[in-house]
Design a protein around this motif. Structure first.
Motif, PDB file in Angstrom:
ATOM      1  N   GLY A   1      -1.699  -3.416   6.678  1.00 27.87           N
ATOM      2  CA  GLY A   1      -1.793  -3.942   5.314  1.00 27.87           C
ATOM      3  C   GLY A   1      -0.483  -3.806   4.547  1.00 27.87           C
ATOM      4  N   ALA A   2       0.222  -2.684   4.748  1.00 30.68           N
ATOM      5  CA  ALA A   2       1.499  -2.478   4.053  1.00 30.68           C
ATOM      6  C   ALA A   2       2.527  -3.509   4.491  1.00 30.68           C
ATOM      7  CB  ALA A   2       2.016  -1.070   4.329  1.00 30.68           C
ATOM      8  N   VAL A   3       2.484  -3.838   5.790  1.00 34.06           N
ATOM      9  CA  VAL A   3       3.417  -4.830   6.317  1.00 34.06           C
ATOM     10  C   VAL A   3       3.091  -6.210   5.752  1.00 34.06           C
ATOM     11  CG1 VAL A   3       4.338  -5.912   8.391  1.00 34.06           C
ATOM     12  CG2 VAL A   3       3.670  -3.492   8.435  1.00 34.06           C
ATOM     13  N   LEU A   4       1.800  -6.554   5.735  1.00 32.55           N
ATOM     14  CA  LEU A   4       1.391  -7.858   5.207  1.00 32.55           C
ATOM     15  C   LEU A   4       1.761  -7.998   3.731  1.00 32.55           C
ATOM     16  CD1 LEU A   4      -2.127  -8.295   6.867  1.00 32.55           C
ATOM     17  CD2 LEU A   4      -0.016  -9.511   7.441  1.00 32.55           C
TER      18      LEU A   4
ATOM     19  N   LYS B   1      12.574  -3.986   7.228  1.00 32.90           N
ATOM     20  CA  LYS B   1      12.773  -3.212   5.993  1.00 32.90           C
ATOM     21  C   LYS B   1      12.087  -1.852   6.094  1.00 32.90           C
ATOM     22  CE  LYS B   1      12.121  -3.462   0.969  1.00 32.90           C
ATOM     23  NZ  LYS B   1      11.672  -4.301  -0.166  1.00 32.90           N
ATOM     24  N   ILE B   2      10.838  -1.859   6.584  1.00 34.56           N
ATOM     25  CA  ILE B   2      10.099  -0.605   6.717  1.00 34.56           C
ATOM     26  C   ILE B   2      10.789   0.305   7.733  1.00 34.56           C
ATOM     27  CG2 ILE B   2       7.904   0.411   7.471  1.00 34.56           C
ATOM     28  CD1 ILE B   2       6.517  -2.102   6.319  1.00 34.56           C
ATOM     29  N   ASN B   3      11.344  -0.313   8.788  1.00 39.26           N
ATOM     30  CA  ASN B   3      12.071   0.448   9.810  1.00 39.26           C
ATOM     31  C   ASN B   3      13.225   1.243   9.205  1.00 39.26           C
ATOM     32  OD1 ASN B   3      12.147   0.916  12.694  1.00 39.26           O
ATOM     33  ND2 ASN B   3      11.491  -1.228  12.896  1.00 39.26           N
ATOM     34  N   GLN B   4      13.872   0.668   8.213  1.00 41.97           N
ATOM     35  CA  GLN B   4      15.023   1.330   7.601  1.00 41.97           C
ATOM     36  C   GLN B   4      14.618   2.405   6.606  1.00 41.97           C
ATOM     37  OE1 GLN B   4      18.087   0.711   8.693  1.00 41.97           O
ATOM     38  NE2 GLN B   4      17.206  -0.806  10.104  1.00 41.97           N
ATOM     39  N   GLN B   5      13.342   2.396   6.203  1.00 41.72           N
ATOM     40  CA  GLN B   5      12.897   3.305   5.145  1.00 41.72           C
ATOM     41  C   GLN B   5      12.139   4.525   5.662  1.00 41.72           C
ATOM     42  OE1 GLN B   5      10.595   0.611   2.732  1.00 41.72           O
ATOM     43  NE2 GLN B   5      12.360  -0.013   1.490  1.00 41.72           N
ATOM     44  N   VAL B   6      11.623   4.473   6.898  1.00 39.09           N
ATOM     45  CA  VAL B   6      10.764   5.554   7.378  1.00 39.09           C
ATOM     46  C   VAL B   6      11.362   6.208   8.630  1.00 39.09           C
ATOM     47  CG1 VAL B   6       8.700   4.433   6.452  1.00 39.09           C
ATOM     48  CG2 VAL B   6       9.384   4.014   8.846  1.00 39.09           C
TER      49      VAL B   6
ATOM     50  N   ALA C   1       6.832  -2.326  16.236  1.00 39.58           N
ATOM     51  CA  ALA C   1       5.914  -2.840  15.222  1.00 39.58           C
ATOM     52  C   ALA C   1       4.536  -2.206  15.339  1.00 39.58           C
ATOM     53  CB  ALA C   1       5.810  -4.359  15.338  1.00 39.58           C
ATOM     54  N   ARG C   2       4.052  -2.003  16.590  1.00 40.43           N
ATOM     55  CA  ARG C   2       2.709  -1.453  16.769  1.00 40.43           C
ATOM     56  C   ARG C   2       2.627  -0.026  16.233  1.00 40.43           C
ATOM     57  NH1 ARG C   2       3.151   2.030  20.895  1.00 40.43           N
ATOM     58  NH2 ARG C   2       4.847   1.733  22.415  1.00 40.43           N
ATOM     59  N   VAL C   3       3.751   0.722  16.339  1.00 38.81           N
ATOM     60  CA  VAL C   3       3.768   2.097  15.824  1.00 38.81           C
ATOM     61  C   VAL C   3       3.738   2.083  14.291  1.00 38.81           C
ATOM     62  CG1 VAL C   3       5.089   4.247  15.698  1.00 38.81           C
ATOM     63  CG2 VAL C   3       4.970   2.960  17.857  1.00 38.81           C
ATOM     64  N   ILE C   4       4.477   1.139  13.707  1.00 43.11           N
ATOM     65  CA  ILE C   4       4.453   1.025  12.239  1.00 43.11           C
ATOM     66  C   ILE C   4       3.048   0.682  11.770  1.00 43.11           C
ATOM     67  CG2 ILE C   4       5.265  -0.393  10.296  1.00 43.11           C
ATOM     68  CD1 ILE C   4       7.981  -0.542  11.638  1.00 43.11           C
ATOM     69  N   ASP C   5       2.382  -0.249  12.494  1.00 41.24           N
ATOM     70  CA  ASP C   5       1.004  -0.616  12.131  1.00 41.24           C
ATOM     71  C   ASP C   5       0.084   0.606  12.196  1.00 41.24           C
ATOM     72  OD1 ASP C   5       1.816  -3.192  11.785  1.00 41.24           O
ATOM     73  OD2 ASP C   5       1.002  -3.949  13.689  1.00 41.24           O
ATOM     74  N   GLN C   6       0.250   1.419  13.268  1.00 39.58           N
ATOM     75  CA  GLN C   6      -0.617   2.581  13.453  1.00 39.58           C
ATOM     76  C   GLN C   6      -0.364   3.648  12.396  1.00 39.58           C
ATOM     77  OE1 GLN C   6       0.353   3.755  17.442  1.00 39.58           O
ATOM     78  NE2 GLN C   6      -0.862   2.117  18.416  1.00 39.58           N
ATOM     79  N   ARG C   7       0.910   3.907  12.133  1.00 38.29           N
ATOM     80  CA  ARG C   7       1.273   5.001  11.237  1.00 38.29           C
ATOM     81  C   ARG C   7       1.108   4.641   9.746  1.00 38.29           C
ATOM     82  NH1 ARG C   7       4.349   9.346  13.023  1.00 38.29           N
ATOM     83  NH2 ARG C   7       3.786   9.810  15.188  1.00 38.29           N
TER      84      ARG C   7
ATOM     85  N   VAL D   1      10.040   8.238  12.231  1.00 42.46           N
ATOM     86  CA  VAL D   1       8.935   8.602  13.127  1.00 42.46           C
ATOM     87  C   VAL D   1       9.532   9.395  14.288  1.00 42.46           C
ATOM     88  CG1 VAL D   1       7.133   7.771  14.682  1.00 42.46           C
ATOM     89  CG2 VAL D   1       7.571   6.575  12.509  1.00 42.46           C
ATOM     90  N   LYS D   2       8.971  10.579  14.472  1.00 40.04           N
ATOM     91  CA  LYS D   2       9.481  11.458  15.531  1.00 40.04           C
ATOM     92  C   LYS D   2       9.396  10.763  16.886  1.00 40.04           C
ATOM     93  CE  LYS D   2       9.086  16.201  17.236  1.00 40.04           C
ATOM     94  NZ  LYS D   2       8.354  17.486  17.138  1.00 40.04           N
ATOM     95  N   GLY D   3      10.485  10.847  17.623  1.00 40.44           N
ATOM     96  CA  GLY D   3      10.531  10.249  18.960  1.00 40.44           C
ATOM     97  C   GLY D   3      11.167   8.882  18.975  1.00 40.44           C
ATOM     98  N   PHE D   4      11.470   8.350  17.793  1.00 43.61           N
ATOM     99  CA  PHE D   4      12.107   7.033  17.720  1.00 43.61           C
ATOM    100  C   PHE D   4      13.353   7.118  16.841  1.00 43.61           C
ATOM    101  CE2 PHE D   4       7.613   6.188  18.443  1.00 43.61           C
ATOM    102  CZ  PHE D   4       7.653   5.288  19.507  1.00 43.61           C
ATOM    103  N   ARG D   5      14.394   6.391  17.264  1.00 43.57           N
ATOM    104  CA  ARG D   5      15.583   6.328  16.428  1.00 43.57           C
ATOM    105  C   ARG D   5      15.292   5.492  15.186  1.00 43.57           C
ATOM    106  NH1 ARG D   5      20.247   3.932  19.796  1.00 43.57           N
ATOM    107  NH2 ARG D   5      18.502   2.822  20.778  1.00 43.57           N
ATOM    108  N   LYS D   6      16.001   5.795  14.083  1.00 47.47           N
ATOM    109  CA  LYS D   6      15.800   5.075  12.839  1.00 47.47           C
ATOM    110  C   LYS D   6      16.164   3.609  13.048  1.00 47.47           C
ATOM    111  CE  LYS D   6      16.551   5.698   7.877  1.00 47.47           C
ATOM    112  NZ  LYS D   6      15.204   6.169   7.614  1.00 47.47           N
ATOM    113  N   GLY D   7      15.261   2.741  12.643  1.00 47.35           N
ATOM    114  CA  GLY D   7      15.480   1.303  12.797  1.00 47.35           C
ATOM    115  C   GLY D   7      14.995   0.760  14.122  1.00 47.35           C
ATOM    116  N   LYS D   8      14.499   1.638  15.019  1.00 49.32           N
ATOM    117  CA  LYS D   8      14.058   1.197  16.345  1.00 49.32           C
ATOM    118  C   LYS D   8      12.575   1.469  16.575  1.00 49.32           C
ATOM    119  CE  LYS D   8      18.203  -0.048  17.663  1.00 49.32           C
ATOM    120  NZ  LYS D   8      18.521  -1.476  17.940  1.00 49.32           N
ATOM    121  N   ILE D   9      11.812   1.616  15.518  1.00 51.81           N
ATOM    122  CA  ILE D   9      10.380   1.912  15.649  1.00 51.81           C
ATOM    123  C   ILE D   9       9.640   0.608  15.974  1.00 51.81           C
ATOM    124  CG2 ILE D   9       8.375   2.906  14.499  1.00 51.81           C
ATOM    125  CD1 ILE D   9      10.351   4.163  12.472  1.00 51.81           C
TER     126      ILE D   9
END
Length: 460
Positions: A61-64, A34-39, A51-57, A41-49
């Motif tokens: 806590g937001a994922v949990l 869900k978060i992949n579809q909403q955000v 998990a570790r990058v989402i955690d970092q960026r 991140v430069k260098g990544f295609r939408k929906g292909k980010i």
């Protein structure tokens, strides 16, 4: 998953649920997706980010939080089913512990249907009014029919009680004519009480072309409830002429050839009406006796919600259609706000208790509702709503209210079982046979004074 139930009172429990973290995997995957579809991140295609990058960026806590919100309803439902509870309304959930890669722990407090013990009800005895139709009752019914076939003819004299007058009306409030305060060629029967208070006194003695002014409180329209100065002009006075009570009238007003046959039919109709009233009275009194036999705790939140629903329906639907405020309604009913609150609470308590007890009886007696019974009830409800059966059925289906209707029919059948087992006598000491009555579902609604939709919608 592990769960435990703590009974807080007869109508409320607290569930404590512990969920091993691995059981959150599907919800975590869904959260990342869900978060992949909403955000972005430069260098990544939408929906292909990753998990570790989402955690970092965006933070783990937001994922949990997203995962827990997604998973809680399922874990709560599993715990409810495991404990075999019958919850009412939505739970109050409190996350007690959330350890990443270890554990989710939460509590859920919720109202539940109380466990009821239905005692032997075969000994219930009630008394109802005897069915008595006097000649005077028949005379009155025939006279009312005669009134409907009255004719009118203009007369050149002052208006009298019972005359039909044609009027022009103009209402002023604070000296200003109301936009909706002017009416022309209004037909009014003097003494009928169908228009404004004071109008009878104003037009009596007036002939065509004469007018009068009087003060009255407006019953509807833009200035409902306000005192108005009303000017009324009589344009025509007509006398009402009643047909002779003879065989010719019987043929005019009915399918019968003689007045004697018409009177006999009027008597039969009055007996049928009193039989229905007697059956309804019996069902109401049997229900009251049944409720006295069963200890029924009422969930406080459910009660408050039901009270608020009843008040809302009265103020915004029933009174709103009549152009009345609650204060004006109470004034007309000669009730204080305190009396209204007490009556509303008592009616809500009775409605909830009635549903709980009859639902328990449905289970105890293993009563089922077939399609024919549901259709008959739907047609009755449609007639009361002013909609066609097809329109009403569509509204019921679209609103997800079919279970509500099934419940109403089942509760009607449960009450019928109790009435059949009870001893019902009239005031003459005669035993009343109600075995042929087919309107039990309607009687349940009347006896419980129930707007049960509110409660049914709270059940999960």
């Amino acid at each position: 998953m592990k769960s435990a139930v703590e009974t807080l009172n007869p109508t409320r429990v607290r569930l404590t649920v512990e969920v091993p973290f691995e059981e959150l995997k599907d919800s975590l995957d869904a959260a990342y997706k869900k978060i992949n579809q909403q955000v972005t991140v430069k260098g990544f295609r939408k929906g292909k980010i990753p998990a570790r990058v989402i955690d970092q960026r965006f933070g783990r806590g937001a994922v949990l939080e997203e995962a827990v919100n997604d998973a809680l309803p399922k874990f709560y439902t599993d715990a409810v089913n495991e404990a075999e509870l019958n919850p009412l309304g939505q739970p109050e959930v409190d996350i007690k512990e959330l350890k990443d890669n270890e554990l989710l722990s939460f509590t859920a407090e919720v109202d539940i249907r109380p466990a009821l013990e239905i005692p032997d009800y075969s000994g219930i005895e009630v008394e109802v009014d005897a069915i008595e139709v006097a000649d005077e009752d028949v005379d009155k019914a025939v006279e009312e029919l005669r009134e409907r076939f009255a004719s009118t003819s203009p007369v050149e004299r002052a208006a009298e009680e019972g005359d039909v007058v044609t009027l022009d009306l103009e209402a002023k409030v604070d000296g200003e004519v109301l936009e909706d305060g002017v009416a022309k060629d209004v037909s009014y029967t003097i003494g009928s009480g169908e228009l404004l208070d004071g109008i009878d006194e104003a037009v009596k003695g007036k002939s065509a072309g004469e007018e009068a002014t009087f003060t009255s409180e407006l019953k509807g329209g833009s200035a409902a409830g306000k005192e108005a100065e009303v000017t009324v002009k009589v344009s025509q006075v007509a006398a009402r002429e009643l047909p002779e009570l003879d065989d010719e009238f019987a043929q005019l007003a009915s399918e019968f050839d003689t007045l004697e046959e018409l009177r006999a039919d009027s008597r039969k109709r009055l007996v049928n009406m009193k039989e229905y009233d007697q059956a309804t009275q019996a069902q109401e009194r049997v229900l009251d006796k049944l409720l006295e036999l069963v200890e029924v705790p009422v969930p406080e939140k459910l009660l408050e919600d039901e009270i608020n629903t009843r008040k809302h329906n009265l103020e915004h639907h029933q009174l709103g259609q009549m152009g009345l405020t609650l204060d004006k309604y109470l004034e007309l009913q000669e009730k204080t706000a305190e009396e209204f609150e007490t009556e509303t609470r008592e009616a809500a308590v009775k409605g909830i208790k009635t549903q709980f007890v009859l639902d328990e009886l449905v289970n105890k007696e293993k009563l089922n509702v077939n399609q024919e019974e549901l259709t008959e009830h739907l047609v009755r409800r449609a007639a009361g709503s002013g909609m066609s059966p097809d329109q009403f059925a569509q509204a019921v289906v679209e609103g997800g209210q079919v279970p509500m209707l099934v419940g109403e029919v089942a509760r009607g059948k449960a009450l019928a079982v109790v009435v059949e087992a009870a001893t019902v006598k009239d005031t003459n000491g005669e035993v009343v046979d109600l075995s042929d009555d087919e309107d039990d579902a309607e009687a349940v609604e009347a006896a419980a004074d129930g707007d049960e939709e509110a409660e049914d919608s709270k059940e999960s």
